[in-house]
Scaffold this active site. Sequence first.
Site, short mmCIF file in Angstrom:
data_model
loop_
_atom_site.label_atom_id
_atom_site.label_comp_id
_atom_site.label_asym_id
_atom_site.label_seq_id
_atom_site.Cartn_x
_atom_site.Cartn_y
_atom_site.Cartn_z
N TYR A 283 -18.28 -7.03 2.16
CA TYR A 283 -18.25 -8.10 3.15
C TYR A 283 -19.66 -8.48 3.61
CZ TYR A 283 -13.22 -8.33 4.12
OH TYR A 283 -11.87 -8.54 4.05
N ASP B 270 -5.74 2.38 -5.79
CA ASP B 270 -4.62 1.80 -6.55
C ASP B 270 -3.36 2.66 -6.38
OD1 ASP B 270 -5.98 3.77 -7.96
OD2 ASP B 270 -5.79 2.81 -9.92
N ASP C 114 -8.71 -3.95 4.31
CA ASP C 114 -8.18 -5.30 4.49
C ASP C 114 -6.90 -5.46 3.67
OD1 ASP C 114 -8.13 -8.08 5.18
OD2 ASP C 114 -8.91 -8.52 3.18
N ASP D 53 -2.61 -5.33 5.08
CA ASP D 53 -1.63 -6.40 4.88
C ASP D 53 -0.41 -5.85 4.15
OD1 ASP D 53 -3.29 -8.38 6.00
OD2 ASP D 53 -2.65 -9.86 4.51
C1 IPM Z 1 -8.52 -9.52 8.57
C2 IPM Z 1 -8.74 -10.86 7.93
C3 IPM Z 1 -10.25 -11.13 7.86
C4 IPM Z 1 -10.86 -10.04 7.02
C5 IPM Z 1 -10.61 -12.53 7.32
C6 IPM Z 1 -9.92 -13.63 8.07
C7 IPM Z 1 -12.11 -12.73 7.31
O1 IPM Z 1 -8.14 -10.91 6.68
O2 IPM Z 1 -8.95 -9.34 9.72
O3 IPM Z 1 -7.88 -8.68 7.96
O4 IPM Z 1 -10.92 -10.15 5.79
O5 IPM Z 1 -11.33 -9.06 7.60
MG MG Z 2 -6.90 -9.24 6.26
#
Ligand code: IPM
Ligand code: MG
Length: 362
Positions: A140, A227, A251, A255
Amino acid sequence: MYNIAVLTGDGVSAEILQSAVKVLDKISSVYNLKLKYNYVPIGGRAYEETGLPLPDKTVDACLNSDAVLLGSVGDWKYDTLAPELRPEKALLGIRKKLNLFANLRPVKVFDELLHASPLKPETAQNVDIMIVRELTGDVYFGEPRGIETKKTLDGREIKVGFNNMIYDEDEIRRIAHVAFMSAKKRKKRVCCVDKANVLDVSRLFREITKDVSENYPDIELSYMYVDNCAMQLIQNPKQFDVILTGNIFGDILSDEASTIAGSLGMLPSASMSDGKTPFMYEPIHGSAPDIAGKNVVNPIATILSVAMMFEYSFDKKLASDNIIRAVKETLKEGYRTKDIYHKGDELCSTSRITDIITDKIV
Ligand code: IPM
Ligand code: MG
């Protein structure tokens, strides 16, 4: 008195923040706390107002606050802006400015939402994971980065894009400490998730994490390739207590893990510094421009982020527990936003479910 910087961004941001502030107001009256809100723009909203996604006044408001509450940033309409003007850049910018290197993303499954999980109820039930994601390093922020041109062997000019996955020892050490400290208050297990079979940076991540673990003899440390972890989260998520991982893996895995809980709209987060700068709280979901302004977004992730604020920034665990209980009761009584709706439930708008939750905070 607590000063809270409220960062209003894009998409559903305004609606979820309105819900969160209702809850904050209620907590303020129940516990007799004075809360002051300082609303400042971020992301696309800030770009529209000032030409920059992260104006100085927004950064200053955060630095002068006791805690920061963030809605969400991003909208397709900004996809064509230069990278440094994009809303996401503001989010990365504020994380860096406030030195928020530790991102705590709890994944807790409410029994009431087991049906909303794509996993079998017996697989999802009682899942309670804390993802500790490093937040200010990795690809990042790593340099060098960019898109350049290069000459191929046969003389053609082609483009090349690159980012640098990089961590130094100090960065790994401090996030590892956060993970072990968190495990101390939980089931005392840390799983370091990386790609050490391929990446040098991951091999260092493991080495330093192992070193830090010597300070925590009562915590069990294990390792897993990312993985495999992606698969294990679906197959047997209950095996995890604390997952310690870098920025990009965290990240992606967070999700994925959110679906276990039934919806991305359920998961809160806290981003923490070394204590010299205020912490920031935000839902892990994005700005969802497609449902913005329709009063349908699930405000629970943001409301639970407020609960984390009271626990981590204000040391008011009672207030925090009160909010979580109110959410739980609301779900138990069958009130649902669209994302977690199931036949027989009572479908609620954002504002209605917020009112129901708020009324239950006593
Ligand atoms: C998160 C989001 C952010 C990230 C994006 C919007 C930059 O996906 O907070 O998980 O990648 O950190
Ligand atoms: Mg995210």
